[in-house]
Write an enzyme that holds these catalytic residues in place. Sequence first.
Site, PDB file in Angstrom:
ATOM      1  N   LYS A   5       0.853  -1.195   0.000  1.00 47.28           N
ATOM      2  CA  LYS A   5       0.000   0.000   0.000  1.00 47.28           C
ATOM      3  C   LYS A   5       0.886   1.242   0.000  1.00 47.28           C
ATOM      4  O   LYS A   5       1.710   1.412   0.912  1.00 47.28           O
ATOM      5  CB  LYS A   5      -0.814  -0.003   1.296  1.00 47.28           C
ATOM      6  CG  LYS A   5      -2.301   0.117   1.144  1.00 47.28           C
ATOM      7  CD  LYS A   5      -2.874   0.014   2.551  1.00 47.28           C
ATOM      8  CE  LYS A   5      -4.324   0.258   2.612  1.00 47.28           C
ATOM      9  NZ  LYS A   5      -4.799   0.301   3.984  1.00 47.28           N
TER      10      LYS A   5
HETATM   11  C1  E4P Z   1      -8.348   0.940   4.044  1.00 43.66           C
HETATM   12  O1  E4P Z   1      -7.441   0.382   3.472  1.00 43.66           O
HETATM   13  C2  E4P Z   1      -8.199   1.632   5.342  1.00 43.66           C
HETATM   14  O2  E4P Z   1      -7.414   0.824   6.196  1.00 43.66           O
HETATM   15  C3  E4P Z   1      -9.506   1.825   6.058  1.00 43.66           C
HETATM   16  O3  E4P Z   1     -10.607   1.392   5.317  1.00 43.66           O
HETATM   17  C4  E4P Z   1      -9.659   3.108   6.777  1.00 43.66           C
HETATM   18  O4  E4P Z   1     -10.904   3.145   7.431  1.00 43.66           O
HETATM   19  P1  E4P Z   1     -11.278   4.251   8.503  1.00 43.66           P
HETATM   20  O5  E4P Z   1     -11.521   5.542   7.780  1.00 43.66           O
HETATM   21  O6  E4P Z   1     -12.507   3.740   9.171  1.00 43.66           O
HETATM   22  O7  E4P Z   1     -10.096   4.356   9.434  1.00 43.66           O
END
Ligand code: E4P
Length: 225
Positions: free
Chosen positions: A82
């Site tokens: 990522k």
């Molecule tokens: C995605 O890859 C992120 O880890 C995640 O969906 C973030 O979610 P949040 O906005 O609830 O922290």
Amino acid sequence: MKLFLDTAEFDEIKQGVDWGVVDGVTTNPTLIAKAGQDHETQVKKICGIVGNVSAEVVSEKKDDILVEGRRLASWHKNVIVKVPMTPDGLAAGKVLAGEGVRVNVTLCFSVNQALLAAAIGAYIISPFVGRVDDINEDGMQIVRDVVAAYRQQGIKTKVLAASLRGPFHVSEAALAGADIGTMPFSVLQAMFKHPLTDSGLKRFKEDYLKSQEAKPAREAEAVKR
Ligand code: E4P
């Protein structure tokens, strides 16, 4: 739409995999910190039970992201690296993608950002829904728009609806055409729930027990005939 868990908690992931409904996992530095485990150990453990595990870099400069991204990718073949939606993140992501690493571009909030991610050959783009809702805007519209733009352009990068905060978000992401939806474990649990399923099961059980109770009388009646 494939269902991913947005967590680094091994027990939650194991449960989702055992149910047979989870195809992958997204982690981020916040989720890793919450799990309270060493990053490498935890990611390797998760990769042992499920494919498609996003592990996020924390470096900011292209060369540092490259070194970190290669290290994350070396942990396990199931790792998807990522990278952030920044010029350095994308420049490093392009090199990683060229080396055969699957790249997930995270923190996407617009169609233009999604086009940039597609341009570097990202495997996944992650538009965040809940965080946009948090600032009183329609987060799901970004998913709809990215899906529409990718379809229009014949782009193969997968759209992963991220930051899903409730079961309704999941349904909406599927209807928007997202390839993947990632959610906390509590949201996955909530997807099973419907009051008519519960009341229907209760009724079936009661009727079965009633018919079992009536069985001896039925059999006695049959012998008489
Ligand atoms: C995605 O890859 C992120 O880890 C995640 O969906 C973030 O979610 P949040 O906005 O609830 O922290």
